[in-house]
Design a protein around this motif. Structure first.
Motif, PDB file in Angstrom:
ATOM      1  N   LEU A  95       0.801  -1.171   0.151  1.00  0.00           N
ATOM      2  CA  LEU A  95       0.029  -0.039   0.019  1.00  0.00           C
ATOM      3  C   LEU A  95       0.876   1.235   0.057  1.00  0.00           C
ATOM      4  O   LEU A  95       0.482   2.342  -0.591  1.00  0.00           O
ATOM      5  N   GLN A  96       2.034   1.394   0.661  1.00  0.00           N
ATOM      6  CA  GLN A  96       2.920   2.348   0.776  1.00  0.00           C
ATOM      7  C   GLN A  96       3.448   2.645  -0.603  1.00  0.00           C
ATOM      8  O   GLN A  96       3.630   3.847  -1.117  1.00  0.00           O
ATOM      9  N   THR A  97       4.012   1.527  -1.450  1.00  0.00           N
ATOM     10  CA  THR A  97       4.687   1.642  -2.523  1.00  0.00           C
ATOM     11  C   THR A  97       3.437   2.196  -3.440  1.00  0.00           C
ATOM     12  O   THR A  97       3.889   3.205  -4.476  1.00  0.00           O
ATOM     13  N   PHE A  98       2.113   1.576  -3.466  1.00  0.00           N
ATOM     14  CA  PHE A  98       1.059   2.121  -4.256  1.00  0.00           C
ATOM     15  C   PHE A  98       0.745   3.743  -4.270  1.00  0.00           C
ATOM     16  O   PHE A  98       0.729   4.488  -5.019  1.00  0.00           O
ATOM     17  N   TYR A  99       0.867   4.037  -2.821  1.00  0.00           N
ATOM     18  CA  TYR A  99       0.722   5.543  -2.669  1.00  0.00           C
ATOM     19  C   TYR A  99       1.856   6.451  -3.091  1.00  0.00           C
ATOM     20  O   TYR A  99       1.448   7.422  -3.652  1.00  0.00           O
ATOM     21  N   GLY A 100       2.995   5.883  -3.005  1.00  0.00           N
ATOM     22  CA  GLY A 100       3.962   6.621  -3.783  1.00  0.00           C
ATOM     23  C   GLY A 100       4.128   6.778  -5.073  1.00  0.00           C
ATOM     24  O   GLY A 100       4.335   7.637  -5.847  1.00  0.00           O
ATOM     25  N   MET A 101       3.545   5.667  -5.770  1.00  0.00           N
ATOM     26  CA  MET A 101       3.307   5.687  -7.267  1.00  0.00           C
ATOM     27  C   MET A 101       2.530   6.732  -7.905  1.00  0.00           C
ATOM     28  O   MET A 101       2.313   7.332  -8.547  1.00  0.00           O
ATOM     29  N   VAL A 102       1.210   6.867  -6.845  1.00  0.00           N
ATOM     30  CA  VAL A 102       0.022   7.762  -7.016  1.00  0.00           C
ATOM     31  C   VAL A 102       0.499   8.917  -6.895  1.00  0.00           C
ATOM     32  O   VAL A 102       0.323   9.853  -7.701  1.00  0.00           O
ATOM     33  N   VAL A 103       1.327   9.413  -5.855  1.00  0.00           N
ATOM     34  CA  VAL A 103       1.832  10.607  -5.798  1.00  0.00           C
ATOM     35  C   VAL A 103       2.519  10.954  -7.082  1.00  0.00           C
ATOM     36  O   VAL A 103       2.801  12.229  -7.405  1.00  0.00           O
ATOM     37  N   ASP A 104       3.806  10.311  -7.432  1.00  0.00           N
ATOM     38  CA  ASP A 104       4.502  10.729  -8.443  1.00  0.00           C
ATOM     39  C   ASP A 104       3.816  10.643  -9.601  1.00  0.00           C
ATOM     40  O   ASP A 104       4.137  11.925 -10.333  1.00  0.00           O
ATOM     41  N   HIS A 105       2.875  10.092  -9.902  1.00  0.00           N
ATOM     42  CA  HIS A 105       1.927  10.237 -11.183  1.00  0.00           C
ATOM     43  C   HIS A 105       1.237  11.394 -11.156  1.00  0.00           C
ATOM     44  O   HIS A 105       0.945  12.102 -12.128  1.00  0.00           O
ATOM     45  N   SER A 106       0.643  11.640 -10.056  1.00  0.00           N
ATOM     46  CA  SER A 106      -0.522  12.822  -9.758  1.00  0.00           C
ATOM     47  C   SER A 106       0.135  14.283  -9.916  1.00  0.00           C
ATOM     48  O   SER A 106      -0.300  15.125 -10.079  1.00  0.00           O
ATOM     49  N   ASN A 107       1.821  14.005  -9.437  1.00  0.00           N
ATOM     50  CA  ASN A 107       2.135  15.354  -9.673  1.00  0.00           C
ATOM     51  C   ASN A 107       2.967  15.477 -11.036  1.00  0.00           C
ATOM     52  O   ASN A 107       3.667  16.725 -11.266  1.00  0.00           O
ATOM     53  N   SER A 108       2.691  14.839 -12.119  1.00  0.00           N
ATOM     54  CA  SER A 108       3.420  15.110 -13.495  1.00  0.00           C
ATOM     55  C   SER A 108       2.352  16.052 -13.967  1.00  0.00           C
ATOM     56  O   SER A 108       1.220  16.218 -13.753  1.00  0.00           O
ATOM     57  N   GLN A 109       3.042  16.496 -15.122  1.00  0.00           N
ATOM     58  CA  GLN A 109       2.251  17.619 -15.605  1.00  0.00           C
ATOM     59  C   GLN A 109       1.876  17.593 -17.129  1.00  0.00           C
ATOM     60  O   GLN A 109       2.618  16.920 -17.899  1.00  0.00           O
ATOM     61  N   ILE A 110       1.012  18.330 -17.816  1.00  0.00           N
ATOM     62  CA  ILE A 110       0.793  18.551 -19.217  1.00  0.00           C
ATOM     63  C   ILE A 110       1.335  19.592 -19.576  1.00  0.00           C
ATOM     64  O   ILE A 110       1.473  20.764 -19.016  1.00  0.00           O
ATOM     65  N   VAL A 111       2.520  19.502 -20.591  1.00  0.00           N
ATOM     66  CA  VAL A 111       3.260  20.394 -21.016  1.00  0.00           C
ATOM     67  C   VAL A 111       2.970  21.213 -22.535  1.00  0.00           C
ATOM     68  O   VAL A 111       2.838  19.991 -23.381  1.00  0.00           O
ATOM     69  N   LEU A 112       2.697  22.222 -22.504  1.00  0.00           N
ATOM     70  CA  LEU A 112       2.428  22.750 -24.013  1.00  0.00           C
ATOM     71  C   LEU A 112       3.478  23.661 -24.452  1.00  0.00           C
ATOM     72  O   LEU A 112       4.420  24.144 -23.504  1.00  0.00           O
ATOM     73  N   LYS A 113       3.666  23.930 -25.596  1.00  0.00           N
ATOM     74  CA  LYS A 113       4.831  24.502 -26.325  1.00  0.00           C
ATOM     75  C   LYS A 113       4.192  25.398 -27.390  1.00  0.00           C
ATOM     76  O   LYS A 113       3.132  24.943 -27.952  1.00  0.00           O
ATOM     77  N   LYS A 114       4.808  26.496 -27.764  1.00  0.00           N
ATOM     78  CA  LYS A 114       4.360  27.206 -29.105  1.00  0.00           C
ATOM     79  C   LYS A 114       4.500  26.542 -30.149  1.00  0.00           C
ATOM     80  O   LYS A 114       5.514  26.002 -30.267  1.00  0.00           O
ATOM     81  N   ALA A 115       3.385  26.563 -31.027  1.00  0.00           N
ATOM     82  CA  ALA A 115       3.694  25.670 -32.235  1.00  0.00           C
ATOM     83  C   ALA A 115       4.552  26.284 -33.160  1.00  0.00           C
ATOM     84  O   ALA A 115       4.737  27.818 -33.105  1.00  0.00           O
ATOM     85  N   GLU A 116       5.223  25.767 -34.149  1.00  0.00           N
ATOM     86  CA  GLU A 116       6.227  26.134 -34.736  1.00  0.00           C
ATOM     87  C   GLU A 116       5.478  26.475 -36.349  1.00  0.00           C
ATOM     88  O   GLU A 116       4.676  25.922 -36.965  1.00  0.00           O
TER      89      GLU A 116
END
Length: 116
Positions: A95-116
């Motif tokens: 359960l501790q490992t699972f929560y650690g993976m959830v924290v890591d994943h839920s703190n990831s971001q969608i990144v946008l960049k200016k179109a070329e």
């Protein structure tokens, strides 16, 4: 461009290294977010978190994250389910490992960049 969706968890609530007694949560619950994001004109998706579905302790807890970019839209679905309130001390490490993976994943971001 900087826009943020509040992360599910910033840190794991399970910090003890060893658990000698069963772990009891207050109640089972479901936390769910569904959103549709319009990408601003002149921007494209540079990076998007990977889709993931995981469970632990015979699905006593589950985490699902699905996102996709189609045209000028991003759709995101996040589900966290705590299906039971009592976990044995033998399940604590998983359960501790699972929560650690959830924290890591839920703190990831969608990144946008200016179109070329």
């Amino acid at each position: 461009m900087n826009a943020a969706i509040k992360p599910l968890m910033k840190e794991s609530p399970l910090k003890e290294q060893v658990r000698l007694l069963p772990l009891e949560f207050d109640y089972p619950y479901v936390y769910e977010i569904n959103c549709n994001i319009k990408i601003p004109d002149g921007y494209v998706v540079d990076d998007i978190p990977e889709n993931i579905k995981m469970g632990v302790c015979d699905n006593g807890a589950e985490y699902i994250y699905m996102s996709q970019s189609i045209g000028d839209r991003i759709t995101v679905r996040l589900v966290f389910r705590l299906n039971r309130i009592l976990f044995s001390q033998d399940e604590y490490s998983d359960l501790q490992t699972f929560y650690g993976m959830v924290v890591d994943h839920s703190n990831s971001q969608i990144v946008l960049k200016k179109a070329e």
